[in-house]
Write a protein that holds these residues in place. Structure first.
Motif, PDB file in Angstrom:
ATOM      1  N   TYR A  74       0.831  -1.200   0.000  1.00  0.00           N
ATOM      2  CA  TYR A  74       0.000   0.000   0.000  1.00  0.00           C
ATOM      3  C   TYR A  74       0.873   1.260   0.000  1.00  0.00           C
ATOM      4  CZ  TYR A  74      -3.846   3.129   1.296  1.00  0.00           C
ATOM      5  OH  TYR A  74      -4.775   4.141   1.327  1.00  0.00           O
ATOM      6  N   GLU A  78       1.101   4.167  -2.961  1.00  0.00           N
ATOM      7  CA  GLU A  78       0.647   5.527  -2.681  1.00  0.00           C
ATOM      8  C   GLU A  78       1.775   6.530  -2.440  1.00  0.00           C
ATOM      9  OE1 GLU A  78      -2.464   6.467  -2.791  1.00  0.00           O
ATOM     10  OE2 GLU A  78      -3.301   4.470  -3.128  1.00  0.00           O
ATOM     11  N   GLU A 403      -8.084  -1.461   8.178  1.00  0.00           N
ATOM     12  CA  GLU A 403      -8.367  -0.521   7.100  1.00  0.00           C
ATOM     13  C   GLU A 403      -7.303   0.584   7.035  1.00  0.00           C
ATOM     14  OE1 GLU A 403     -10.251  -0.152   4.580  1.00  0.00           O
ATOM     15  OE2 GLU A 403     -11.391  -1.987   4.893  1.00  0.00           O
ATOM     16  N   THR A 405      -7.279   3.182   5.366  1.00  0.00           N
ATOM     17  CA  THR A 405      -7.872   4.509   5.201  1.00  0.00           C
ATOM     18  C   THR A 405      -8.364   5.088   6.522  1.00  0.00           C
ATOM     19  OG1 THR A 405      -9.983   3.448   4.654  1.00  0.00           O
ATOM     20  CG2 THR A 405      -8.560   4.093   2.812  1.00  0.00           C
ATOM     21  N   GLY A 421      -1.614   3.283   7.046  1.00  0.00           N
ATOM     22  CA  GLY A 421      -1.751   3.927   5.749  1.00  0.00           C
ATOM     23  C   GLY A 421      -1.044   5.268   5.704  1.00  0.00           C
TER      24      GLY A 421
END
Length: 476
Positions: A74, A78, A403, A405, A421
């Motif tokens: 991830y 990103e 998660e 996010t 994240g």
């Protein structure tokens, strides 16, 4: 004391000063190195976790190896977007101008990890620190020695050891690290040690992230799918590391009339998961060491609790196993209701009506997580509005932490700061404001001599009123 502990922050600071950790290429290379570790050394990692915690292979793979791999992928996906300056609007006060927020690394950071998820909780903050462009020291937990030793070995083989270092050891090494100046300290563990970390950081005005714990409540209403609720509650209490998880359900709350129904459902599902003699199940993780085993048995041997055990209670000290145990309506002043359990014991507290659970939770310290099982929309809304916790999950336990996010972190006694994240990237970054102007648009009104006319002009400009601006310009 481990070699290289004293002065390690200064050593990394000289490396950081070269600027190499700030480059996109270096960050990507180090994240890919961690990804290679998870891909090429899965068996060794799983074996180390089994040695430290008797973790089942599936659990070790899913929540540690795969967890680190997912976090890394991830971040790689990103990273370029995270690093880009964020353009923001400007006001009349600086017109004409442009502005942006630039994320820059904090510098040299320290990650002090814990033992319950010793691979994941060591490397996830490190991934955030590297993604943000920092030089980093990782101090794994000595309570999980096999994983700590493996981290030292693998990071030494795959990472740029001039800027990413692992320091093993116990209290003396940690103390020596805390005496040095860091640009950020990230700690996962107990509130007791968290206070020591915070006090040490204050000497250098070092910002900290404290990922602590607390007594996480789970409220179970009667209007639920009971089988699904029982299975999810069991997963969130016992399947994740035998309750040795900071966001595990520490105690349950339900109504007096529903309590026996809930206990029966939990008992039935637990037997399906772990058999009639759960201490012999290979799917149940062991307690980390004899100290914590004795601490947990002390909670059960409390004379205020021993007669309240309605399920489980079996123990195997030789193998550090305690069966999933349910305690019903323990006295409010019992140890099990006042100390963080961090193990396979679940006290159930009963209330007259389910809404009373919110009042009960609010009377305690703010937990790292709070859970509610219900189909009542009004109760859900009231729970989310009224309960202060690091995070909340409705009709689930712990999955909010998966998660990327969502920020993961505590509040009050359960910690400060957050990560996961982009929040991990942000945790190790300074948000630098940048304003740019050209040489035009330089009104004389901002400079002396200050006159009534200039004052009116500036007042008009800052009010944003076109009419006032025109009046000021023509001297009205």
């Amino acid at each position: 004391m481990a070699l290289g502990v004293e002065g390690v922050a200064g050593e990394l600071r000289s490396i950081y000063a070269t600027g190499k950790t700030k480059t996109f290429e270096w960050r990507v290379s180090q994240l890919k190195a961690i990804l290679k570790i998870t891909a090429h050394h899965e068996k060794e990692i799983v074996e180390a976790l089994h040695s430290d915690l008797k973790k089942p292979e599936l659990e070790a793979f899913l929540y540690e190896v795969s967890g680190v791999s997912s976090v890394c992928k991830y971040a790689l996906k990103e990273l370029h977007r995270w690093m880009m300056p964020e353009k923001v609007k400007t006001s009349m006060a600086t017109y004409p101008s442009s502005a942006e927020i630039v994320s820059e690394p904090l510098g040299v950071v320290l990650v002090i990890s814990t033992w319950n998820y010793p691979f994941l909780l060591s490397l996830e903050p490190v991934i955030g620190a590297i993604a943000a462009g920092n030089a980093v020291v990782l101090k794994p937990s000595e309570i999980a020695p096999a994983t700590s030793s493996l981290l030292l070995k693998l990071l030494g083989e795959y990472m740029d050891t001039s800027a990413v270092k692992v320091v093993e050891g116990a209290v003396p090494e940690t103390t020596a690290l805390l005496e040095q100046k860091w640009d950020k300290i990230f700690y996962t563990g107990s509130g007791k040690v968290g206070r020591i970390i915070l006090a040490a950081a204050a000497k250098h005005l070092t910002p900290v992230v404290l990922e602590l714990g607390g007594k996480c409540p789970v409220v179970v209403d009667s209007n639920v799918n009971l089988k699904v609720t029982a299975r999810r509650l069991i997963a969130g209490k016992w399947c994740y590391n035998s309750g040795q998880t900071c966001i595990s359900a520490d105690y349950a709350i339900t109504t007096k009339e529903y309590a026996s129904t809930l206990v029966d459902a939990l008992s039935s599902e637990l037997e399906k998961f772990y058999g009639k003699d759960p201490v012999k199940s290979n799917d149940l993780s062991s307690i980390i060491n004899s100290y914590h085993f004795d601490r947990l048995t002390k909670l059960l041997d409390d004379e205020k609790v021993s007669g309240k055990i309605v399920l489980g209670g079996q123990r195997d000290k030789a193998n550090l196993k305690i069966a999933p145990t349910i305690v019903l309506d323990a006295p409010e002043d019992s140890l099990i209701l006042n100390e963080e359990i961090f193990g396979p014991l679940l006290p159930i507290v009963t209330v007259n009506k389910i809404e009373d659970s919110i009042t009960l939770i609010k009377a305690k310290e703010k937990p790292l997580a709070a859970y509610l099982f219900t189909n009542d929309k009004k109760l859900k809304e009231e729970f989310i509005r009224s309960v202060s916790a690091g995070g909340i999950a409705i009709n689930e336990i712990a999955l909010h932490a998966l998660e990327p996010t969502l920020p993961f972190g505590g509040v009050g006694e359960s910690g400060m700061g957050s990560y996961h994240g982009k929040f991990s990237f942000d945790a190790f970054s300074h948000k630098k404001s940048v304003l740019q102007r050209g040489f035009s648009g330089d009104p004389a009104a901002r400079y002396p001599p200050y006159t009534p006319g200039k004052l009116k002009f500036l007042q008009a400009m800052l009010s944003g009123s076109i009419i006032r601006i025109l009046r000021a310009l023509i001297g009205w």
